[in-house]
Design a protein around this motif. Structure first.
Motif, PDB file in Angstrom:
ATOM      1  N   GLU A 111      -2.674  -4.246   3.814  1.00  0.00           N
ATOM      2  CA  GLU A 111      -3.255  -2.867   2.687  1.00  0.00           C
ATOM      3  C   GLU A 111      -4.355  -2.177   3.205  1.00  0.00           C
ATOM      4  O   GLU A 111      -4.244  -0.713   3.210  1.00  0.00           O
ATOM      5  CB  GLU A 111      -3.536  -3.788   1.517  1.00  0.00           C
ATOM      6  N   GLU A 112      -5.333  -2.567   3.980  1.00  0.00           N
ATOM      7  CA  GLU A 112      -6.569  -1.888   4.247  1.00  0.00           C
ATOM      8  C   GLU A 112      -6.038  -1.001   5.514  1.00  0.00           C
ATOM      9  O   GLU A 112      -6.300   0.241   5.715  1.00  0.00           O
ATOM     10  CB  GLU A 112      -7.636  -2.731   4.756  1.00  0.00           C
ATOM     11  N   LEU A 151      -2.350   6.616   5.972  1.00  0.00           N
ATOM     12  CA  LEU A 151      -1.657   7.242   4.837  1.00  0.00           C
ATOM     13  C   LEU A 151      -1.544   8.463   5.104  1.00  0.00           C
ATOM     14  O   LEU A 151      -0.245   9.127   5.155  1.00  0.00           O
ATOM     15  CB  LEU A 151      -2.029   6.648   3.557  1.00  0.00           C
ATOM     16  N   LYS A 152      -2.554   9.357   5.604  1.00  0.00           N
ATOM     17  CA  LYS A 152      -2.447  10.619   5.843  1.00  0.00           C
ATOM     18  C   LYS A 152      -1.450  10.841   7.173  1.00  0.00           C
ATOM     19  O   LYS A 152      -0.694  11.969   7.145  1.00  0.00           O
ATOM     20  CB  LYS A 152      -3.823  11.356   6.350  1.00  0.00           C
ATOM     21  N   ALA A 209       0.807  -1.286  -0.013  1.00  0.00           N
ATOM     22  CA  ALA A 209       0.062  -0.154   0.023  1.00  0.00           C
ATOM     23  C   ALA A 209       0.993   1.318   0.054  1.00  0.00           C
ATOM     24  O   ALA A 209       0.560   2.182  -0.670  1.00  0.00           O
ATOM     25  CB  ALA A 209      -0.750   0.060   1.296  1.00  0.00           C
ATOM     26  N   GLU A 262       1.948   1.559  -3.450  1.00  0.00           N
ATOM     27  CA  GLU A 262       1.137   2.154  -4.436  1.00  0.00           C
ATOM     28  C   GLU A 262       0.474   3.705  -4.315  1.00  0.00           C
ATOM     29  O   GLU A 262      -0.014   4.213  -5.243  1.00  0.00           O
ATOM     30  CB  GLU A 262      -0.173   1.051  -4.282  1.00  0.00           C
ATOM     31  N   SER A 263       0.968   3.881  -2.984  1.00  0.00           N
ATOM     32  CA  SER A 263       0.651   5.579  -2.845  1.00  0.00           C
ATOM     33  C   SER A 263       1.726   6.510  -2.932  1.00  0.00           C
ATOM     34  O   SER A 263       1.756   7.760  -2.530  1.00  0.00           O
ATOM     35  CB  SER A 263       0.122   5.634  -1.249  1.00  0.00           C
ATOM     36  N   LYS A 323      -3.866   2.021   4.154  1.00  0.00           N
ATOM     37  CA  LYS A 323      -4.685   3.094   3.613  1.00  0.00           C
ATOM     38  C   LYS A 323      -4.995   3.992   4.668  1.00  0.00           C
ATOM     39  O   LYS A 323      -5.534   5.261   4.382  1.00  0.00           O
ATOM     40  CB  LYS A 323      -5.709   2.705   2.610  1.00  0.00           C
ATOM     41  N   LYS A 324      -5.792   3.341   5.839  1.00  0.00           N
ATOM     42  CA  LYS A 324      -6.411   4.332   6.868  1.00  0.00           C
ATOM     43  C   LYS A 324      -5.124   5.331   7.430  1.00  0.00           C
ATOM     44  O   LYS A 324      -5.751   6.068   7.964  1.00  0.00           O
ATOM     45  CB  LYS A 324      -6.774   3.206   7.911  1.00  0.00           C
TER      46      LYS A 324
END
Length: 298
Positions: free
Chosen positions: A282-283, A289-290, A28, A31-32, A286-287
């Motif tokens: 991955e999930e 990432l910020k 993740a 990909e970001s 994503k939570k």
């Protein structure tokens, strides 16, 4: 002083099969657009860090793992006949000693060969992305860190030895050598066991190698109760409890962004949950990432 500077370092803890979560987090992040410039890991975290440094495709691995037979990767350290003889003697309540007592239940050679194929036989000095793998010399009590020669810190670290000229697979095999389960790995006269015994989240190593910002994924600090239903589960839980206490002081001396995924109820008989754990990683990533972006940009 470290010989190089790296903006973003990623550190991955041990955690048994839960370490598959690390792979999902790495996927993740990439990909970001977040690419760690230096990575370090212990035990299961060492495997995931080596996947990244050696360029193993995580999607491919998630597909392949479904067809693997985990027992084929285990090689008993002594013949079945010796085990049966030992049990028979114990049943008769008579003293018995094997002529050669093994240091663990499994040799670990098959796992090392499998890892060596995955990593393309690479040594640390051949890696484009610097990797550090942490283990412990059970005879001297020293922390043994495998890394590229260029990343060995100039200043000496207390009770820490750095080694560079070995294969990545050999180092990772040493780092995951659970005491009593796998025979300790012999490298350069040292008898090496799981790095989680002393340093399950090697943030200090990444900082001393020049990482300016470190994101650390700690699988040992998940809330809730552990699943402890077997000898392996008891051993892993014991290592995690000990590692958590040790890393409490490390957190104070080496601040980092610590990420602690909530992963519960995973034991050593849950091999086939690895693809699900990768997906969960991955999930989770994503939570946060910020939070990661904000930390790296400040």
């Amino acid at each position: 002083m470290a010989p190089f500077k790296y903006r973003f370092g990623l550190v991955l803890s041990g955690g048994g099969f839960r370490g598959a979560v690390h792979l999902g987090i790495i996927k993740a992040l990439q990909e970001s657009g977040f690419y760690p410039e230096i990575v370090a890991g212990t035990s299961a975290g060492a495997i995931a860090a080596a996947f990244y440094a050696c360029g193993v495709n995580i999607d491919w691995f998630a597909r392949e793992i479904k067809n693997m037979k985990p027992w084929k990767a285990l090689d008993p350290a002594f013949p079945l006949a010796a085990v049966l003889a030992l049990l028979y003697r114990c049943w008769l309540d008579r003293p018995f000693a094997l002529t050669k007592k093994p240091d663990g239940l499994f040799k670990g050679d098959r796992i090392e060969n499998w890892l060596n194929n995955l990593f393309g036989g690479k040594t640390f000095d051949e890696l484009k992305i610097p990797l550090s793998v942490v283990s412990v010399d059970v005879e001297s009590g020293e922390t043994v860190v495998f890394c590229p020669r260029k990343n060995i810190p100039r200043e000496k670290l207390r009770d820490t030895v750095f080694i560079s000229d070995v294969s990545v697979a050999s180092a990772v095999r040493a780092s995951l050598s659970l005491p009593g389960i796998f025979v300790p790995k012999r490298i350069k006269g040292r008898k090496l066991i799981d790095g989680g015994v002393k340093n399950n989240v090697p943030v200090n190593i990444a900082y001393h190698q020049g990482a300016e910002k470190v994101v650390a994924v700690d699988l040992g600090r998940s809330g809730g109760k552990r699943r402890v239903e077997s000898m392996l589960d008891v051993l892993m839980a014991s290592l995690e409890i000990m590692g958590t206490e040790i890393n409490h002081s490390v957190r104070q001396d080496y601040p980092a962004l610590y990420l602690c995924p909530e992963v519960h109820g995973i034991g050593y008989d849950d091999f086939y949950l690895i693809p699900d754990l990768i997906k969960y990683g991955e999930e989770f990533a994503k939570k946060v990432l910020k939070e990661v972006k904000k930390y790296l940009e400040t």
